[in-house]
Design an enzyme around this catalytic site. Structure first.
Site, PDB file in Angstrom:
ATOM      1  CB  THR A 103      43.384 -25.394  69.136  1.00 12.29           C
ATOM      2  OG1 THR A 103      42.733 -26.186  68.106  1.00 12.29           O
ATOM      3  CG2 THR A 103      42.813 -25.415  70.288  1.00 12.29           C
ATOM      4  CG  ASN A 104      39.824 -24.237  64.937  1.00 18.34           C
ATOM      5  OD1 ASN A 104      39.073 -25.125  65.135  1.00 18.34           O
ATOM      6  ND2 ASN A 104      40.874 -24.274  63.860  1.00 18.34           N
TER       7      ASN A 104
END
Ligand code: C5P
Length: 403
Positions: free
Chosen positions: A207-208
């Site tokens: 994810t980020n």
């Protein structure tokens, strides 16, 4: 016709010496055609008689949560297009910030979804009190608007900050909020927000750092400006704004499907989500044990570019939504964003300068530059994401209206 004609405004008057000045503002609002209902706190009646406000508005003043019409405060909360609290005392701001709903005005503020404009007036030492400042900051973060008090002679005869602002300033702010409140009336706006989460195995993911704050602020601002908002959100712990149609998704693929399904019915599509660019090519069905190998090589593949696909799918459509992208960049901001605008066939792009202090993911502030299809560039300074969201939407509406 002016901006106030027929607009429904509730004015809550509180117990400060400036209550008599608030009556002047009410008179101005009525003269400009607003439909004004006045609510007074118990303390307000120590300073000014309800009869004054009844004469000015030709309507009964509401005071008692239990004696006035049952559930009247709830009806009024739905009716209001704007609630103005003035003069807002140290006490009322503390009560609102604490979530109390102990009399007519506080219960009405609790029950409304209309914007609330707070006009504080008090002694400088109360205004500067850290408890008051904390309450004010908290309310601002929740979307309450404030008109800042003026510096000058206070009720005690001392000089300082805390004077009730000039009538015209308050009336202008009321007009501004009400005009803004109908800027996107009837528009269907689709907003994506947050990160996506790409599954590696049943436990792990890629994810980020996107928090979703910008997208959620845009959703809230678009709702406040009268739009029907559909928010397609990746995983974030944020509370979605009330009144917004929320679709939760996890991966880029899920977001893609939701966007492609809903975008054709919309007037605007704002892609504020930080869609993961890569995902594991072969997600594992079982959790990979760290004991099974010292190293693990992941093969990643590109995720679908949702905006680009949408742009292509809608090419040639007679009624195509306006497509707005968001690009987080460092260095050469405008040029890089302009390239994306062209590649993805967008109407506008909002470029986020990650190298600027205080801008970017996770924080509550941001600084952006808007770039339009016609080549126009507009830079907005660093400001809270909530305020920035309103500015972005206003500018998009201005430019795109004219396009
Ligand atoms: O190409 P880049 O990711 O920098 O472009 C940013 C814009 O494109 C954002 O509006 C983002 O939501 C959108 N995007 C997308 N699908 C992707 C990657 C980004 O729609 N796979």
């Amino acid at each position: 016709m002016n901006a106030l004609s027929g607009r429904k405004v509730v004015v809550g008057i509180c117990g400060g010496i400036a209550a008599y000045k608030a009556a002047g503002v009410v008179s101005q609002l009525v003269q400009r055609g607003a439909d004004v209902r006045v609510v007074m706190t118990r303390a307000a009646r120590e300073f000014i008689a309800p009869l004054t406000l009844e004469a000015l508005t030709r309507r009964p003043v509401l005071i008692d949560l239990f004696r006035d019409e049952p559930l009247g405060h709830v009806e009024l909360a739905y009716w209001a297009e704007l609630v103005v609290v003035m003069p807002a005392t140290y006490d009322i701001i503390g009560r609102i910030a604490s979530g109390l709903a102990d009399e007519y005005l506080t219960a009405l503020v609790a029950a409304t979804r209309a914007p609330v404009l707070v006009v504080p007036a008090m002694e400088a030492q109360m205004y500067e009190n850290p408890i008051f400042q904390r309450n004010k900051r908290e309310l601002e973060a929740l979307g309450y608007r404030f008109v800042e008090p003026e510096i000058g002679r206070l009720a005690s005869g001392r000089e300082g900050i805390g004077r009730f602002p000039a009538e015209d300033k308050i009336v202008a702010e009321v007009e501004r909020i009400l005009t803004e409140g109908s800027r996107l009336r009837g528009l269907r706006v689709l907003i994506t927000a947050g990160p996506t989460r790409e599954r590696l195995d049943p436990m792990r993911c890629i994810t980020n750092r996107s928090s979703g704050k910008m997208g959620y602020a845009l959703a809230e601002a678009a709702r406040d400006m009268g739009a029907h908002v559909r928010l397609i959100s990746g995983p974030t712990p944020l509370t979605p704004p009330a009144g917004v149609d929320l679709i939760r998704v996890e991966s880029a693929e899920e977001m893609r499907r939701a966007v492609l399904e809903h975008a054709p019915d919309c007037d605007w599509v704002l892609m504020a989500a930080a869609v993961a660019d890569w995902r594991p090519k072969r997600p594992l069905a079982h959790k990979e044990s760290k004991l099974s190998a010292e190293t693990l090589t992941l093969e990643l593949e590109r995720t679908p570019d949702i905006l680009k696909e949408l742009g292509e799918a809608l090419k040639g459509e007679r009624k195509r939504p306006l497509l707005v992208g968001f690009a987080a960049e460092t260095g050469d901001l405008v040029e890089k964003a302009r390239q994306k605008l062209e590649q993805k066939g967008l109407d506008a792009i909002v470029a986020n300068d990650l190298s600027q202090e205080g801008a970017g993911p996770e924080v509550d502030t941001n600084a952006v530059t808007l770039i339009f299809k016609d080549g126009r560039v507009e830079a907005l300074p660093l400001m809270p994401k909530r305020e920035l969201a309103r500015e972005i939407l206003k500018r998009l509406a201005d430019r795109l209206d004219r396009a």
